[in-house]
Design a protein around this motif. Structure first.
Motif, short mmCIF file in Angstrom:
data_model
loop_
_atom_site.label_atom_id
_atom_site.label_comp_id
_atom_site.label_asym_id
_atom_site.label_seq_id
_atom_site.Cartn_x
_atom_site.Cartn_y
_atom_site.Cartn_z
N VAL A 142 0.87 -1.26 -0.05
CA VAL A 142 -0.10 0.14 0.11
C VAL A 142 0.92 1.28 0.10
O VAL A 142 0.36 2.29 -0.16
CB VAL A 142 -0.91 0.14 1.17
N LEU A 143 2.07 1.20 0.09
CA LEU A 143 3.04 2.25 0.12
C LEU A 143 3.96 2.21 -1.09
O LEU A 143 4.30 1.40 -1.82
CB LEU A 143 4.03 2.32 1.33
N LEU A 162 -3.96 -3.76 5.91
CA LEU A 162 -3.53 -2.62 5.40
C LEU A 162 -4.25 -2.21 4.07
O LEU A 162 -4.49 -1.09 3.86
CB LEU A 162 -2.10 -2.63 4.95
N THR A 163 -4.43 -3.15 3.62
CA THR A 163 -5.18 -3.15 2.13
C THR A 163 -6.58 -2.57 2.51
O THR A 163 -7.24 -1.84 1.79
CB THR A 163 -5.35 -4.38 1.37
N ASP A 166 -6.51 0.82 3.38
CA ASP A 166 -6.19 1.55 2.21
C ASP A 166 -7.79 2.03 1.52
O ASP A 166 -7.82 3.00 0.91
CB ASP A 166 -5.04 0.88 1.32
N LYS A 170 -9.31 5.27 0.67
CA LYS A 170 -10.02 5.89 -0.65
C LYS A 170 -11.29 6.32 -0.71
O LYS A 170 -11.76 7.47 -1.29
CB LYS A 170 -10.08 4.73 -1.68
N LEU A 189 0.53 2.92 8.92
CA LEU A 189 -0.66 3.77 8.87
C LEU A 189 -0.62 5.16 8.66
O LEU A 189 -1.43 5.73 7.93
CB LEU A 189 -1.39 3.40 10.13
N GLN A 192 0.02 5.92 5.06
CA GLN A 192 -1.05 5.81 4.39
C GLN A 192 -1.91 7.11 4.54
O GLN A 192 -2.52 7.53 3.51
CB GLN A 192 -2.00 4.69 4.52
N LYS A 195 -0.47 9.73 2.39
CA LYS A 195 -0.85 9.39 1.01
C LYS A 195 -1.96 9.84 0.64
O LYS A 195 -2.33 10.48 -0.64
CB LYS A 195 -0.71 8.05 0.73
N TYR A 196 -3.06 10.14 1.47
CA TYR A 196 -4.42 10.44 1.25
C TYR A 196 -4.68 11.78 1.50
O TYR A 196 -5.93 12.02 1.82
CB TYR A 196 -5.56 9.39 1.50
#
Length: 358
Positions: A142-143, A162-163, A166, A170, A189, A192, A195-196
């Protein structure tokens, strides 16, 4: 701040007054009897001699102890842990004092004040594996970039939870000003969240190695300005209410039958009640709590009430918004445990909000 924290490390043995040496001429079975009698041995000559003893010990215990059910495997690991840690290795000038031994950078980084000491063979193995993971990095699906877990810091070898997180991120449509990552670990985490689009993440952990490791990894980069760290239990010094609280707690209840307990895997009876009590004070009125959990404790015959279900039915603080579940895949090749019970394991993502009074 973080560089002043004393990290966890294997405790060095400074005395070298050991009588029993093991080399390739020593009788292995007699050596195992020595270990069972509570005595220690020191590996000499070649590093591979230690591997010989460990392999023989594992074969010996496999014949002596049942090792099928989850509880039997816990007993097996506890016995193996106790006996194998009586197999010792000498360290000289921050190097393993054996022929054909691996080069382990942790021996100098973690023990700057002492160059000659003794550690158990499993501890040296752990340091060696950790050094490889730290220097080479580990890819997380996920990274975008690899993580470089510091010694003594938990990192996942399976990624289903983790998926799940993720996929939830989203679809997340709430504010992204701040979030608190309780038990930040290797930082996955939090990465993540960034990232978002989250602007600031506050991460806490009771493991000093996690805090020091992340501080070293982030350095003086943009990451260090987006992730704040605190070596503290639960929420630490972060008392300002936030819109999102993330918690990936241990998935199994602590057993009193074991001599050692990994706090990243086993939780005690106070963890969840304390977490929920503090979370109530830290969550904004429209905020959400996301807890990553598993049904592992249920399928391994623990007579324990699901801690999140217990809070929802008895706590009077939160209510369930959604619960997502995902069947796990087989364990990564990084773990060698027999995990035949995992066929029915599911990871869970619980989304909780403040309870609405009717």
């Amino acid at each position: 701040m973080s560089t002043e924290i004393r990290v966890n490390r294997p405790t060095p043995i400074t005395s070298k007054k050991h009588i029993i040496l093991f080399d390739n001429k020593t009788d292995v079975i007699q050596t195992i009897k020595t270990l069972e009698a509570g005595k220690s041995i020191v590996i000499s000559d070649f590093y591979s001699n230690g591997l010989v003893v460990l392999k023989a010990l594992k074969n010996y215990l496999n014949k002596k102890l049942p090792n099928t059910s989850f509880q039997e495997q816990r007993t097996f690991r506890s016995t193996y842990h106790k006996l194998s840690n009586r197999i010792l290795i000498e360290i000289e000038d921050h190097k393993v004092a054996l022929k054909k031994a691996p080069s382990i950078g942790w021996l100098k980084k973690l023990y700057p004040e002492i160059s000659d000491f003794v550690l158990s063979f499993p501890q040296v193995q752990g340091l060696n594996s950790s050094w490889q993971w730290y220097t080479n990095g580990i890819s997380i699906p996920v990274l975008r970039n690899k993580i470089h877990p510091y010694y003594g810091t938990y990192f996942p070898t399976r990624f289903d939870h983790l998926t799940l997180f993720d996929n939830w991120l989203k679809r997340y449509e709430g504010p992204k000003k701040t979030a608190i990552d309780v038990g930040i670990g290797s930082g996955i985490l939090s990465f993540q969240l960034l990232k978002y689009g989250f602007q600031k993440v506050y991460g806490t952990d009771i493991n000093p190695n996690a805090i020091v490791g992340l501080a070293v990894f982030m350095g003086d980069t943009k990451l260090s300005r987006k992730i704040a760290l605190d070596y503290a239990p639960l929420f630490g010094r972060y008392d300002s209410p936030t819109e999102l609280i993330i918690f990936n707690p241990p998935w199994l209840p602590k057993s009193n039958q074991e001599d050692y307990v990994d706090a990243a895997i086993y939780y005690d009876e106070h963890l969840f009640p304390n977490f929920f009590a503090e979370a109530k004070q830290r969550l904004l009125p429209e905020g959400q709590i996301v807890i990553l959990f598993s049904n592992l404790f249920q399928i391994t015959n623990f007579k324990t009430i699901h801690p999140i279900e217990k809070e929802l039915s008895e706590g009077g603080r939160f209510q369930l918004k959604r619960c997502f579940k995902k069947r796990v895949k087989e364990a990564s090749s990084l773990t060698k445990r027999d995990q035949n019970w995992r066929g029915s394991e599911e990871v869970e993502l619980w989304v909780l909000i403040h309870k609405v009074s009717l």
